[in-house]
Scaffold this active site. Sequence first.
Site, PDB file in Angstrom:
ATOM      1  CG  ASN A  36      -0.736  -0.270   2.467  1.00 11.42           C
ATOM      2  OD1 ASN A  36      -0.255  -1.340   2.792  1.00 11.42           O
ATOM      3  ND2 ASN A  36      -0.912   0.705   3.338  1.00 11.42           N
ATOM      4  CG  ASP A  37       0.056   4.278   2.901  1.00 12.36           C
ATOM      5  OD1 ASP A  37      -0.933   3.772   2.375  1.00 12.36           O
ATOM      6  OD2 ASP A  37       0.034   4.875   3.989  1.00 12.36           O
ATOM      7  NE  ARG A 165      -2.755   5.685  10.424  1.00 13.66           N
ATOM      8  CZ  ARG A 165      -3.797   5.650  11.247  1.00 13.66           C
ATOM      9  NH1 ARG A 165      -3.631   5.532  12.547  1.00 13.66           N
ATOM     10  NH2 ARG A 165      -5.024   5.754  10.784  1.00 13.66           N
ATOM     11  CG  ASP A 166       0.668   7.844   7.927  1.00 10.80           C
ATOM     12  OD1 ASP A 166       1.146   6.724   8.193  1.00 10.80           O
ATOM     13  OD2 ASP A 166      -0.519   8.023   7.630  1.00 10.80           O
ATOM     14  CD1 TRP A 307      -6.981   2.888   2.289  1.00  8.20           C
ATOM     15  CD2 TRP A 307      -6.826   0.691   2.655  1.00  8.20           C
ATOM     16  NE1 TRP A 307      -5.683   2.618   2.647  1.00  8.20           N
ATOM     17  CE2 TRP A 307      -5.556   1.276   2.885  1.00  8.20           C
ATOM     18  CE3 TRP A 307      -6.969  -0.690   2.816  1.00  8.20           C
ATOM     19  CZ2 TRP A 307      -4.447   0.527   3.264  1.00  8.20           C
ATOM     20  CZ3 TRP A 307      -5.861  -1.437   3.201  1.00  8.20           C
ATOM     21  CH2 TRP A 307      -4.618  -0.827   3.422  1.00  8.20           C
TER      22      TRP A 307
END
Lengths: 531, 531
Positions: A36-37, A165-166, A307
């Site tokens: 994914n990301d 996060r991130d 998603w």
Amino acid sequence: MKVNGFLLTSLLGCSIATASSNRPLIHLTPEKGWMNDPNGLFYDRADDVWHAYYQFNPNSTVWAEPISWGHSISKDLSTWEEKGIAIASNDTNSGIYTGSVVIDRNNTSGFFNSSIANEKRIVAIYTYNTPTSETQEVAYSLDGGLTFKKYSGNPVININSTQFRDPKVFWYQPSQTWVMAVAQSQKYSVHFYNSKDLKKWTLVSEFKQHGILGYQYETPNLVQVPIVDSTNSTKTSKWVLFVSVNPGALIGGSFVQYFVGDFDGKQFTPVSNATQILDYGKDYYAFQIVDNTPSDEVIGMAWASNWQYCANVPTSPWRSSFSLARNFTLQYANTNPESEVLQLISTPIYNGLAKNGTSYHLQNQSLETNSSLTFDLSGASNFTTGLFDFELTFSSNSSAFGNADFAALDIYLKGVNTTEYLRLGFEGNAKAVYLDRSHTNVNFVERNPLFSGQVSVDIVPAETLSETVSVYKIQGIVDRNILELYINDGQFVSTNTFFFSDGNYINTIDISTEVNKTFKLIDFQAAQYST
Amino acid sequence: MKVNGFLLTSLLGCSIATASSNRPLIHLTPEKGWMNDPNGLFYDRADDVWHAYYQFNPNSTVWAEPISWGHSISKDLSTWEEKGIAIASNDTNSGIYTGSVVIDRNNTSGFFNSSIANEKRIVAIYTYNTPTSETQEVAYSLDGGLTFKKYSGNPVININSTQFRDPKVFWYQPSQTWVMAVAQSQKYSVHFYNSKDLKKWTLVSEFKQHGILGYQYETPNLVQVPIVDSTNSTKTSKWVLFVSVNPGALIGGSFVQYFVGDFDGKQFTPVSNATQILDYGKDYYAFQIVDNTPSDEVIGMAWASNWQYCANVPTSPWRSSFSLARNFTLQYANTNPESEVLQLISTPIYNGLAKNGTSYHLQNQSLETNSSLTFDLSGASNFTTGLFDFELTFSSNSSAFGNADFAALDIYLKGVNTTEYLRLGFEGNAKAVYLDRSHTNVNFVERNPLFSGQVSVDIVPAETLSETVSVYKIQGIVDRNILELYINDGQFVSTNTFFFSDGNYINTIDISTEVNKTFKLIDFQAAQYST
């Protein structure tokens, strides 16, 4: 190997591609497993190599812990070589979640000694996820980005949250400071931190509750973007804050919004309260800016899925791809006759492809109801690669149709097996570009209504020739199971996946209309490629 | 008749309905011709009658000048009686565009004398559109709203713009002032004006460039909305500013966003920079608040179509309907485990319908893959009205499926001719409610890809019973060619039209799943109605 108490997995050089017939050729995919990301995107100026990391589980084709950072490299942003796991999780119910990479040239972190060249001082900042917390951690690479050592002082930020996060870090030149944007996801807040050494971080501001909130904020990115005029010369710049939202897009599921503003090293201040849309398609999420680009140009990539249905799409033995890399500028662009809005202009980057098949170029061709135009891309060789692009500049004459007409310029992209096709086009009353991806043979489309068959984007003319005649531009890049549409030289973009039967690639473009005297193809080009 | 130099058309009492088999029964439609925005919605407290005006051209089924105000009245907001044109345009290339109605009880305007009862002092404020300008005008009715006299001093506001429209006026009690919200559409600006007499207006503030801009802003509405808690008791209130955007919705075409904030009689100040979505469907636009409701409750209606395809939908001899009237409150509702966001809760108003067919009520029914539940609505009489509702409260147990599953609770709404059906439902991994309106027999769906086949809305649990078991609620109201979905008691709403073959109405609800041990119908009710 074991370093500082952490087991680092080193699976380098595993570049034998598994044959899978509908795998995109120039969009990054993992050889097998789940992706994914985009993570840690950066350019190595010493070796002229692009590095892409990504959320990765090689052992599953759906999202599952442990999640690690997969790693691929490219010389041209079109063809990729997989290098294996770069940062692995410690155990099966935790994950190395999304984060970023910076080049710590001046060794502010103290992680490097003189044996590591300045341009190879690679530091990753990411979220460590466990069932009870999300904290920000740091790791550094002594081998050019293949493997990373986790910092012994981790975590570097812990606010006792499971939804934090991130981290996206960049160097802010004016104050000689590292800046981190990180999401307190379910509070709809982007936290900004400063650091002098990538280890000790100080919260300096929060940007809260802007734009579409949806369920949560993810993957914030802040970057300075040049403002260009119509001659493409740079006058000045603004800062752009990207916030991914999932779920909660009006189109369903995942999308990326952005805000234009100013940044002083600590605080982002938007110039208006407008929220803007980065990509109108259903498959563009978790956008990340590439660090340390060759000339500090603004380049970014996204995860090309949603998603709502990413775990169901019919690919094997992998799932998901990145978007193409895109170059971004800001431009005051017309959004209606009375307004110019400062907005991002997206330009796809895909280089060095060899033409393979028949290419076409025609000009000033009127389109009539009894004369559809058909372009066979594979040509005499009869070899269909599934990779092609087209660029259409056309005029629409609104005096030739009434508002009860369905005034469409239709572009059919047909598979070798013509029962499968994409239909896209422009409708003159709605002034919208539509895409219909429902005409495929896989059961998936019929079974999963979250994979919306039809998407559209409302556009404005690229140019107005008279009160009734306007010019529009549509560029499309098809890579086996993904279509990227760039409208009016990137003023509007729509990225959508589609799934034909295995091995059935598009080899024909068919352009037609139901209204006479309306559309003229001012310029049309198309070509098939191989890598 | 000619009054003050204006020709007023008076076509009263034309209430003979043209037979058309797929005309909704409880959604307002014009007997023939074209309808778009709701206009001048108000309640007459003296006669207990709801008045609805609308953008109207009886001579065309697509939008065409001259546009007038059509007029219908209702005792119950479900059944409507058409009263003909209330305000007509002066010539064929101009229009009486969208506007509002207020009750000028105290005769602030001086339009009335004592022969007109206080509750009948009806003033309309609307946009007069010509090829060269849009100005705001005033007209008043001396016959209870059937016809209007245009004020001799018109226009009351002229800013020399062709894109300045949709005045919505209300009485602001604290400062004893009329307040107007009006859009300078292509500047993305809502202008607020004050007036003491409805004739002389003073610009007091502007609200610019908030939320999604799209092509333009239309039909701004500002209203004070009570904040209720979970026991439905009112504590306080906030103001809500609605802004319709068209084109430019991420879902394509038309949509309505809203902002929550404070208002001091002159300026609206949002409490955050969040933009919120009033309805997730593709057919909900030009929302307007009803003036002078019985107990000052907040009620509004929208045009149930989308400019992307409104001129193509297969109805005859009319096009378009309103949504049902909805009651609105504000509630701090969970949007994720960490946040409560103050948001509008929508409750449909449809009263006095007679049950006609078989009605159902079941509780605590587990749903298994081998046992779909089928409910025949028309019942023993075998008479299908096409008007029914259902209300489903169900639990979803996420421990019973994996993230690779398509964990759907499917609700099929089947026509008497079962080749036409709607499919809707809930998918447990995406936590989204989907609607698939592509399975109809009319060519329209296949021909016009702007009429998106699949739409969805990402939701959150209404209630969480355990770490894996959550409860959701879906209420659906079907009225021949329109479906209104209210999820979690109106936290999420999605309004979408659909078009079966003429005379084919839905008479069966079929509920099924592909995953065992996942879904339990806690409570299910359904009933067919006639008016």
